[in-house]
Design a protein around this motif. Structure first.
Motif, PDB file in Angstrom:
ATOM      1  N   TYR A 175       0.849  -1.187   0.000  1.00  0.00           N
ATOM      2  CA  TYR A 175       0.000   0.000   0.000  1.00  0.00           C
ATOM      3  C   TYR A 175       0.884   1.236   0.000  1.00  0.00           C
ATOM      4  CZ  TYR A 175      -3.620  -3.289   1.527  1.00  0.00           C
ATOM      5  OH  TYR A 175      -4.491  -4.346   1.615  1.00  0.00           O
ATOM      6  N   ASN A 176       0.517   2.215  -0.806  1.00  0.00           N
ATOM      7  CA  ASN A 176       1.275   3.449  -0.897  1.00  0.00           C
ATOM      8  C   ASN A 176       0.348   4.607  -0.550  1.00  0.00           C
ATOM      9  OD1 ASN A 176       2.842   5.647  -1.517  1.00  0.00           O
ATOM     10  ND2 ASN A 176       3.243   5.059  -3.636  1.00  0.00           N
ATOM     11  N   LYS A 177       0.598   5.231   0.588  1.00  0.00           N
ATOM     12  CA  LYS A 177      -0.203   6.385   1.003  1.00  0.00           C
ATOM     13  C   LYS A 177       0.333   7.682   0.418  1.00  0.00           C
ATOM     14  CE  LYS A 177      -1.840   4.313   5.250  1.00  0.00           C
ATOM     15  NZ  LYS A 177      -2.020   4.419   6.674  1.00  0.00           N
ATOM     16  N   GLY A 178       1.490   7.609  -0.230  1.00  0.00           N
ATOM     17  CA  GLY A 178       2.092   8.798  -0.822  1.00  0.00           C
ATOM     18  C   GLY A 178       1.895   8.828  -2.316  1.00  0.00           C
ATOM     19  N   ALA A 179       2.869   9.440  -2.997  1.00  0.00           N
ATOM     20  CA  ALA A 179       2.842   9.516  -4.462  1.00  0.00           C
ATOM     21  C   ALA A 179       3.957   8.625  -4.998  1.00  0.00           C
ATOM     22  CB  ALA A 179       3.018  10.966  -4.895  1.00  0.00           C
ATOM     23  N   ALA A 180       4.490   8.947  -6.153  1.00  0.00           N
ATOM     24  CA  ALA A 180       5.532   8.143  -6.780  1.00  0.00           C
ATOM     25  C   ALA A 180       6.682   7.884  -5.811  1.00  0.00           C
ATOM     26  CB  ALA A 180       6.043   8.848  -8.034  1.00  0.00           C
ATOM     27  N   PHE A 181       7.135   6.649  -5.791  1.00  0.00           N
ATOM     28  CA  PHE A 181       8.227   6.215  -4.914  1.00  0.00           C
ATOM     29  C   PHE A 181       7.923   6.487  -3.440  1.00  0.00           C
ATOM     30  CE2 PHE A 181      10.126   7.505  -8.991  1.00  0.00           C
ATOM     31  CZ  PHE A 181      10.533   6.254  -9.433  1.00  0.00           C
TER      32      PHE A 181
ATOM     33  N   HIS B 178      -9.855   3.301  -0.703  1.00  0.00           N
ATOM     34  CA  HIS B 178      -9.012   2.620   0.293  1.00  0.00           C
ATOM     35  C   HIS B 178      -8.182   3.563   1.160  1.00  0.00           C
ATOM     36  CE1 HIS B 178      -9.945  -1.076  -1.841  1.00  0.00           C
ATOM     37  NE2 HIS B 178      -9.505  -0.537  -2.955  1.00  0.00           N
ATOM     38  N   GLY B 179      -7.976   4.785   0.711  1.00  0.00           N
ATOM     39  CA  GLY B 179      -7.110   5.704   1.444  1.00  0.00           C
ATOM     40  C   GLY B 179      -5.647   5.557   1.066  1.00  0.00           C
ATOM     41  N   HIS B 180      -5.347   4.681   0.130  1.00  0.00           N
ATOM     42  CA  HIS B 180      -3.987   4.437  -0.352  1.00  0.00           C
ATOM     43  C   HIS B 180      -4.077   3.805  -1.737  1.00  0.00           C
ATOM     44  CE1 HIS B 180      -5.214   0.805   1.972  1.00  0.00           C
ATOM     45  NE2 HIS B 180      -4.925   0.245   0.815  1.00  0.00           N
ATOM     46  N   VAL B 181      -2.942   3.766  -2.417  1.00  0.00           N
ATOM     47  CA  VAL B 181      -2.873   3.115  -3.726  1.00  0.00           C
ATOM     48  C   VAL B 181      -2.371   1.691  -3.524  1.00  0.00           C
ATOM     49  CG1 VAL B 181      -1.729   3.161  -5.990  1.00  0.00           C
ATOM     50  CG2 VAL B 181      -2.517   5.287  -4.942  1.00  0.00           C
ATOM     51  N   ILE B 182      -2.999   0.752  -4.217  1.00  0.00           N
ATOM     52  CA  ILE B 182      -2.612  -0.657  -4.145  1.00  0.00           C
ATOM     53  C   ILE B 182      -1.535  -0.912  -5.194  1.00  0.00           C
ATOM     54  CG2 ILE B 182      -3.402  -3.032  -4.451  1.00  0.00           C
ATOM     55  CD1 ILE B 182      -6.236  -1.907  -3.629  1.00  0.00           C
ATOM     56  N   ASP B 183      -0.379  -1.387  -4.747  1.00  0.00           N
ATOM     57  CA  ASP B 183       0.737  -1.724  -5.626  1.00  0.00           C
ATOM     58  C   ASP B 183       1.028  -3.209  -5.514  1.00  0.00           C
ATOM     59  OD1 ASP B 183       1.188   0.906  -6.560  1.00  0.00           O
ATOM     60  OD2 ASP B 183       2.380   1.377  -4.795  1.00  0.00           O
ATOM     61  N   PHE B 184       1.562  -3.805  -6.585  1.00  0.00           N
ATOM     62  CA  PHE B 184       1.800  -5.252  -6.527  1.00  0.00           C
ATOM     63  C   PHE B 184       2.920  -5.750  -7.433  1.00  0.00           C
ATOM     64  CE2 PHE B 184      -1.579  -4.336  -9.505  1.00  0.00           C
ATOM     65  CZ  PHE B 184      -1.217  -5.057 -10.636  1.00  0.00           C
ATOM     66  N   LEU B 185       3.443  -4.924  -8.307  1.00  0.00           N
ATOM     67  CA  LEU B 185       4.534  -5.337  -9.186  1.00  0.00           C
ATOM     68  C   LEU B 185       5.857  -4.971  -8.520  1.00  0.00           C
ATOM     69  CD1 LEU B 185       2.980  -4.020 -12.523  1.00  0.00           C
ATOM     70  CD2 LEU B 185       2.993  -6.387 -11.688  1.00  0.00           C
ATOM     71  N   ASP B 186       6.672  -5.967  -8.212  1.00  0.00           N
ATOM     72  CA  ASP B 186       7.897  -5.770  -7.421  1.00  0.00           C
ATOM     73  C   ASP B 186       9.102  -6.280  -8.198  1.00  0.00           C
ATOM     74  OD1 ASP B 186       9.732  -5.443  -5.301  1.00  0.00           O
ATOM     75  OD2 ASP B 186       9.245  -7.427  -4.491  1.00  0.00           O
ATOM     76  N   PHE B 187       9.895  -5.355  -8.728  1.00  0.00           N
ATOM     77  CA  PHE B 187      11.117  -5.720  -9.447  1.00  0.00           C
ATOM     78  C   PHE B 187      12.321  -5.507  -8.539  1.00  0.00           C
ATOM     79  CE2 PHE B 187       8.196  -5.179 -12.914  1.00  0.00           C
ATOM     80  CZ  PHE B 187       8.607  -6.131 -13.837  1.00  0.00           C
ATOM     81  N   HIS B 188      13.315  -6.377  -8.655  1.00  0.00           N
ATOM     82  CA  HIS B 188      14.530  -6.285  -7.837  1.00  0.00           C
ATOM     83  C   HIS B 188      15.692  -6.845  -8.635  1.00  0.00           C
ATOM     84  CE1 HIS B 188      13.940 -10.604  -7.003  1.00  0.00           C
ATOM     85  NE2 HIS B 188      12.669 -10.280  -6.959  1.00  0.00           N
TER      86      HIS B 188
END
Length: 169
Positions: free
Chosen positions: A60-66, A125-135
């Motif tokens: 979950y991301n409550k902020g903006a980009a990064f 939701h009060g946040h953005v849902i993220d799910f793609l995780d590159f490493h």
């Protein structure tokens, strides 16, 4: 003598707004369906190893980009929602005005679909849902992102390409 019939075209600047809104709607639909699916299949923070450089995860991301401003007191939810809504309204205006400019409108349509997708997350939701995780090989993880973010980035790249093409003419 036959009278000539005057008609008023609803096509702004040589093109219709409909295909561009359709593209934005497809992005929005895919974005929301993938987020719903991930939320149903994963617990918060859970990872699924896919390849040596990619995982699926629920973040979950409550902020903006990064995760910019993610650790603030909650005001950022409304701030980024307002920015997203304002951007969507302005993009629709630009699409109407420049509907015949294909690459420019592709860029705007992708950004519009992505922006609305993330606005919906913030409102619901009060946040953005993220799910793609590159490493990469233990060097750390790129911040998780989603389809909306991907569409926004591709749209931004197309926008830059369009501008470079315009300058070189």
């Amino acid at each position: 003598m036959a009278k000539s019939k005057k008609t008023f075209s609803s096509k702004p600047s040589g093109g219709s707004l409909t295909p561009w809104l359709g593209i934005a709607a497809i992005i929005l639909l895919v974005d929301q369906l993938t987020k719903i699916t991930i939320e149903k299949l994963f617990a918060y923070g859970e990872d699924l190893y896919v390849t040596s450089f990619f995982n699926l995860t629920l973040a979950y991301n409550k902020g903006a980009a990064f995760s910019f401003l993610h650790d603030q007191g909650g005001w950022q939810r409304y701030f980024f929602t307002a920015i997203g809504i304002g951007a969507a309204v302005y993009i629709i205006y630009l699409l109407k005005k420049h509907a015949g400019q294909r690459l420019f409108c592709w860029a705007l349509a992708l950004i519009l679909g992505g922006a609305i997708g993330n606005v919906i997350d913030r409102l619901v939701h009060g946040h953005v849902i993220d799910f793609l995780d590159f490493h990469w090989r233990g060097l750390g993880h790129f911040p998780a992102f989603n389809i909306a973010d991907t569409a926004i980035c591709i749209g931004a790249a197309l926008f830059i390409l369009d501008e470079l093409r315009r300058v070189n003419r």
